[in-house]
Design a protein around this motif. Sequence first.
Motif, PDB file in Angstrom:
ATOM      1  N   VAL A  70       0.819  -1.222   0.000  1.00 61.06           N
ATOM      2  CA  VAL A  70       0.000   0.000   0.000  1.00 61.06           C
ATOM      3  C   VAL A  70       0.850   1.268   0.000  1.00 61.06           C
ATOM      4  N   LYS A  71       2.095   1.183   0.434  1.00 66.68           N
ATOM      5  CA  LYS A  71       2.993   2.345   0.291  1.00 66.68           C
ATOM      6  C   LYS A  71       3.278   2.604  -1.181  1.00 66.68           C
ATOM      7  N   PRO A  74      -1.244   2.833  -3.388  1.00 64.38           N
ATOM      8  CA  PRO A  74      -2.240   3.180  -2.368  1.00 64.38           C
ATOM      9  C   PRO A  74      -3.702   2.930  -2.755  1.00 64.38           C
ATOM     10  N   TYR A 116      -7.403   1.572   1.862  1.00 62.67           N
ATOM     11  CA  TYR A 116      -6.701   1.267   0.618  1.00 62.67           C
ATOM     12  C   TYR A 116      -7.511   0.375  -0.319  1.00 62.67           C
TER      13      TYR A 116
END
Length: 127
Positions: A70-71, A74, A116
Amino acid sequence: MKHAIITGGAMSIGFETAKQLVSQGVGVSLIDISETALTKAFVVLGSMVDTYIADVSKSSDVERVISEIVKKHPNISYIVNYESDTRGSRSHVNFLRIHDKSLLGFFRERFKYCKYIIGARFYYIQR
């Protein structure tokens, strides 16, 4: 760009699903327990794929890889949770046990990651 997370994505149905998504321009994060299979999948599928070694039945592994995914991506469009039940049991109780120790169970338990996956489509495939 749309992005998918696929567990069990380095082989079998998970790999074929990844291949179809990549052919449609969807980026894919493959999660699998086999480093060898992930390497082979990456060679075939190319740069639209990220690979992550994890055992999705272990919360710590899932927490680590989801944080990384998710970094980098996103907004998740699809989650495909492919798992093979090697014991062959298709009972309702067994389905729930597997589901609760899966990627989908992980998201259900950890609300901080839910932002997310808003609007994501979930697919659960059990062999």
